[in-house]
Scaffold this active site. Structure first.
Site, short mmCIF file in Angstrom:
data_model
loop_
_atom_site.label_atom_id
_atom_site.label_comp_id
_atom_site.label_asym_id
_atom_site.label_seq_id
_atom_site.Cartn_x
_atom_site.Cartn_y
_atom_site.Cartn_z
N ASP A 39 0.82 -1.21 0.00
CA ASP A 39 0.00 0.00 0.00
C ASP A 39 0.86 1.26 0.00
O ASP A 39 2.08 1.20 0.21
CB ASP A 39 -0.96 -0.01 1.21
N HIS A 52 -7.15 -4.75 10.09
CA HIS A 52 -6.91 -4.55 8.65
C HIS A 52 -5.62 -5.22 8.22
O HIS A 52 -4.71 -5.42 9.02
CB HIS A 52 -6.97 -3.07 8.25
N GLU A 64 -9.70 -2.08 5.07
CA GLU A 64 -10.33 -1.72 6.33
C GLU A 64 -11.61 -2.53 6.58
O GLU A 64 -12.28 -2.95 5.62
CB GLU A 64 -10.68 -0.22 6.32
N ASN A 118 -7.43 -2.71 14.17
CA ASN A 118 -8.81 -3.04 13.79
C ASN A 118 -8.89 -4.28 12.90
O ASN A 118 -9.94 -4.58 12.34
CB ASN A 118 -9.48 -1.84 13.09
C1 GLP Z 1 -0.50 0.24 8.56
C2 GLP Z 1 -0.20 -0.47 7.22
C3 GLP Z 1 -0.34 -1.94 7.38
C4 GLP Z 1 0.35 -2.33 8.66
C5 GLP Z 1 -0.47 -1.88 9.81
C6 GLP Z 1 0.18 -2.05 11.16
O1 GLP Z 1 -1.48 1.17 8.48
N1 GLP Z 1 -0.97 -0.06 6.11
O2 GLP Z 1 0.20 -2.60 6.25
O3 GLP Z 1 0.49 -3.72 8.73
O4 GLP Z 1 -0.97 -0.58 9.61
O5 GLP Z 1 1.20 -1.13 11.36
P1 GLP Z 1 2.20 -1.21 12.58
O6 GLP Z 1 3.12 -2.34 12.32
O7 GLP Z 1 2.92 0.10 12.59
O8 GLP Z 1 1.39 -1.42 13.80
#
Ligand code: GLP
Length: 247
Positions: A67, A138, A143, A136
């Protein structure tokens, strides 16, 4: 699903790097799907160390990021392009012609997303998709909601995602409200998946994803249907899993 709970964040990064390095040894022309966020930083660090020690060669690797934010230029310190350069690409011998992010900078968004999926397909699909998980549930930026998208698409970020990701931005700076993300079909089409989870804030989402009902309101739960999915969690993230701590 194969679930492994390791002692801490450092072990998580090391183990994830070990899995990637082994896949790369088996197939130097590997196509990886890559995540951003705090969770995989340890893995990128461990992979960079392995490269510096002469243990890994990334020269034939192809990689697709999951992403990217909409509205941030690649040079913006909070863009995922910048993240990948900083944590991984500038530290190893990847071929910049073979690494891709869904960085949409205007124009026909649907056509852009189609071309990203087509590019992945043209490389034979993703061999190993690495994922983090949002609080959440995702994955990528898919989402929770009444529906999930199959293909790469433009998404409005959920309020809890905006809040969680604001920690990476300077105080007062606005977090982009939209992103381009691979869809669930793009992700589930990978031959193998490795989901990483770290910290107690992820424990509920992870337990729901692995042990709960499969539902669009918890996108990571769809991974239960993948034929080759490994989950690596540190103790804090894995605390609510039915299997408990497995060293
Ligand atoms: C982000 C990314 C995800 C990631 C998630 C967790 O928003 N788009 O790909 O896995 O949220 O992030 P973190 O590892 O910083 O908790």
């Amino acid at each position: 699903m194969h679930v492994r709970v390791v002692e801490n964040y450092t072990c998580l990064g090391e183990k994830a790097a070990e899995i990637v390095a082994a896949a790369l040894r088996a197939n130097p022309r590997l196509t990886l799907g890559l995540p951003t966020g705090g969770t995989p930083e340890g893995m990128y660090e461990a992979l960079a160390r392995r490269f510096q020690a002469g243990e890994c060669d990334f020269s034939q690797l192809t990689a697709f990021n999951l992403d990217e934010y909409v509205g941030l230029e690649s040079a913006h310190p909070q863009s995922y392009s910048f993240y990948m350069e900083k944590h991984f690409y500038s530290r190893v011998n990847v071929d910049r012609q073979k690494v891709f992010l869904p960085s949409w900078s205007g124009g026909d968004c649907v056509a852009f997303c189609r071309s990203y999926d087509a590019l992945i397909a043209s490389k034979g699909g993703i061999d190993l998709q690495i994922l983090g998980i949002g609080i959440n549930g995702h994955i990528g930026f898919n989402e929770p909601g009444p529906i999930l998208h199959r293909d790469t698409h433009l998404i409005d970020l959920a309020p809890e995602t905006l809040k969680a990701n604001s920690r990476f931005f300077p105080p007062g700076a606005e977090v982009p409200r939209q992103a381009i993300t691979m869809g669930m079909g793009t992700i589930m089409g990978a031959k193998e998946i490795l989901l990483l989870a770290s910290g107690s804030a992820k424990s509920r989402a992870l337990a729901e994803a692995l042990d709960g009902f499969i539902r669009t309101t918890l996108p990571a739960s769809i991974l239960q249907l993948h034929p080759s999915c490994t989950v690596l969690a540190d103790k804090e993230a894995g605390v609510l899993l039915k299997g408990g701590f497995v060293p």
